[in-house]
Design a protein around this motif. Sequence first.
Motif, PDB file in Angstrom:
ATOM      1  N   UNK A 187       0.833  -1.203   0.000  1.00 54.15           N
ATOM      2  CA  UNK A 187       0.000   0.000   0.000  1.00 54.15           C
ATOM      3  C   UNK A 187       0.866   1.250   0.000  1.00 54.15           C
ATOM      4  N   UNK A 188       1.884   1.278   0.855  1.00 51.16           N
ATOM      5  CA  UNK A 188       2.747   2.453   0.935  1.00 51.16           C
ATOM      6  C   UNK A 188       3.512   2.652  -0.370  1.00 51.16           C
ATOM      7  N   UNK A 189       3.975   1.554  -0.972  1.00 52.08           N
ATOM      8  CA  UNK A 189       4.673   1.662  -2.257  1.00 52.08           C
ATOM      9  C   UNK A 189       3.763   2.232  -3.337  1.00 52.08           C
ATOM     10  N   UNK A 190       2.481   1.926  -3.247  1.00 51.81           N
ATOM     11  CA  UNK A 190       1.525   2.382  -4.262  1.00 51.81           C
ATOM     12  C   UNK A 190       1.259   3.878  -4.185  1.00 51.81           C
ATOM     13  N   UNK A 191       1.575   4.502  -3.072  1.00 54.45           N
ATOM     14  CA  UNK A 191       1.280   5.926  -2.908  1.00 54.45           C
ATOM     15  C   UNK A 191       2.003   6.788  -3.934  1.00 54.45           C
ATOM     16  N   UNK A 192       3.119   6.280  -4.470  1.00 48.86           N
ATOM     17  CA  UNK A 192       3.893   7.076  -5.427  1.00 48.86           C
ATOM     18  C   UNK A 192       3.103   7.370  -6.695  1.00 48.86           C
ATOM     19  N   UNK A 193       2.104   6.556  -6.995  1.00 50.11           N
ATOM     20  CA  UNK A 193       1.350   6.744  -8.243  1.00 50.11           C
ATOM     21  C   UNK A 193       0.528   8.032  -8.219  1.00 50.11           C
ATOM     22  N   UNK A 194       0.000   8.391  -7.045  1.00 54.56           N
ATOM     23  CA  UNK A 194      -0.852   9.584  -6.935  1.00 54.56           C
ATOM     24  C   UNK A 194      -0.516  10.308  -5.633  1.00 54.56           C
ATOM     25  N   UNK A 195       0.480  11.196  -5.655  1.00 52.87           N
ATOM     26  CA  UNK A 195       0.965  11.823  -4.423  1.00 52.87           C
ATOM     27  C   UNK A 195      -0.087  12.647  -3.686  1.00 52.87           C
ATOM     28  N   UNK A 196      -1.172  13.065  -4.356  1.00 52.68           N
ATOM     29  CA  UNK A 196      -2.203  13.864  -3.677  1.00 52.68           C
ATOM     30  C   UNK A 196      -3.123  13.010  -2.814  1.00 52.68           C
ATOM     31  N   UNK A 197      -3.051  11.690  -2.954  1.00 55.32           N
ATOM     32  CA  UNK A 197      -3.934  10.803  -2.189  1.00 55.32           C
ATOM     33  C   UNK A 197      -3.603  10.887  -0.702  1.00 55.32           C
ATOM     34  N   UNK A 198      -4.594  11.251   0.096  1.00 54.44           N
ATOM     35  CA  UNK A 198      -4.480  11.338   1.558  1.00 54.44           C
ATOM     36  C   UNK A 198      -3.363  12.282   2.003  1.00 54.44           C
ATOM     37  N   UNK A 199      -3.030  13.260   1.153  1.00 51.84           N
ATOM     38  CA  UNK A 199      -2.055  14.283   1.537  1.00 51.84           C
ATOM     39  C   UNK A 199      -2.603  15.685   1.282  1.00 51.84           C
ATOM     40  N   UNK A 200      -3.870  15.784   0.925  1.00 48.50           N
ATOM     41  CA  UNK A 200      -4.478  17.068   0.553  1.00 48.50           C
ATOM     42  C   UNK A 200      -5.331  17.601   1.695  1.00 48.50           C
ATOM     43  N   UNK A 201      -5.174  18.881   2.011  1.00 49.66           N
ATOM     44  CA  UNK A 201      -6.004  19.493   3.040  1.00 49.66           C
ATOM     45  C   UNK A 201      -5.406  19.380   4.423  1.00 49.66           C
ATOM     46  N   UNK A 202      -6.258  19.582   5.429  1.00 46.10           N
ATOM     47  CA  UNK A 202      -5.816  19.532   6.824  1.00 46.10           C
ATOM     48  C   UNK A 202      -5.504  18.099   7.236  1.00 46.10           C
ATOM     49  N   UNK A 203      -4.877  17.948   8.391  1.00 42.02           N
ATOM     50  CA  UNK A 203      -4.595  16.602   8.894  1.00 42.02           C
ATOM     51  C   UNK A 203      -5.886  15.803   9.057  1.00 42.02           C
ATOM     52  N   UNK A 204      -6.944  16.468   9.478  1.00 37.85           N
ATOM     53  CA  UNK A 204      -8.229  15.775   9.628  1.00 37.85           C
ATOM     54  C   UNK A 204      -8.738  15.283   8.286  1.00 37.85           C
ATOM     55  N   UNK A 205      -8.681  16.127   7.263  1.00 39.14           N
ATOM     56  CA  UNK A 205      -9.160  15.732   5.936  1.00 39.14           C
ATOM     57  C   UNK A 205      -8.316  14.599   5.369  1.00 39.14           C
ATOM     58  N   UNK A 206      -7.008  14.658   5.578  1.00 42.91           N
ATOM     59  CA  UNK A 206      -6.134  13.587   5.100  1.00 42.91           C
ATOM     60  C   UNK A 206      -6.549  12.242   5.701  1.00 42.91           C
ATOM     61  N   UNK A 207      -6.795  12.242   6.993  1.00 41.92           N
ATOM     62  CA  UNK A 207      -7.179  10.989   7.664  1.00 41.92           C
ATOM     63  C   UNK A 207      -8.591  10.563   7.264  1.00 41.92           C
TER      64      UNK A 207
END
Length: 366
Positions: A187-207
Amino acid sequence: MLRRTSALLAGVAAAIALVVVPALPAAAATGTITGLAGKCVDVAGANSANGTAVQLYDCNGTGAQQWNVVGNGQIQALGKCLDVASGGTANGSLVQLYDCNGTGAQNWTVSAARDIVNVASNKCLDVTGNNSANGTRLQIWDCAGTANQKWNAPGSGGGGGGSFVVSEAQFNSLFPSRNGFYTYSGLVAALSAYPAFATTGSDTVKKQEAAAFLANVAHETGNLVYVTEIDKSGNYCDASRPYGCPAGAAYYGRGPIQLSWNFNYYAAGQALGLGNTLLNNPYLVEQDSAIAWKTGIWYWMTQTGPGTMTPHNAMVTGAGFGQTIRSINGSLECDGRNPAQVQSRVDNYNRIVGVLGVPAGNNLYC
């Protein structure tokens, strides 16, 4: 597990642009460099001899995959430098390990866009032939913004294989009986495909976004137990497509979002820099954990399905969890069609945000 009977909607727009490269951060950073298909930049055979090939390989945590990105432009492993063979500047010049010597062949910058650029040639570190097979050589090539030139490198905000707002301990607690195929590292390796996934907005929005993704995934896979659809008797081949169905009727649901139909395997493969690989070999989605996770994130980030927005946009704009359900399976579940299935997804979401310690937000139902 809910049998997937609705077609995921295809259609991915690809944008290619020339690269503008900011300077490398001055501070050194050490970790893995991950790229195509979630695999690692690797020194062949862990051999530190001059001229040893640098290649793509399954991440394995060895010293052959630990890279030190330092402030003078060097990228080092096993005490030597990432080097363009013979100081080449032409497309296709191979990359190797060599004694650090301060030449332009060893001067690299890591951009915010996740390109690794050789300064002397102004070309990007590139996976030869867009081939994700173990042992594929790395080279330099004109920067094109394609997936085989995108890297998560130490110091670029994505080193060490990426990071996720859900910790491994939390992931394990959420899915204690999951199939071993669904690894946290995949799952962590897959994050490289779309860097905006779960990294956009506030910490609350990310989670909240991470929770929404995992809640839908939990529903689709029986809490990450099923890698493939239980009933594989359906024919998910739309033969009217120009690329046809080279794998016959084998495009049944696979992976965390249960990717199905030939046009989705085609679209996902194109978007992830795999060309026709998934169309020709859909079984790869049930064999490679990182690729499986990437197909799920691809759908989440780029597809609206029967809804009006991507699941990603639903969470980061405040439209709410209910709109993620609509985008994934709304034609069969929303607007009172199957309230039990909707409730299952909402229950998963409430459970996961509870573990992550954030509120669920509004508009949970569709």
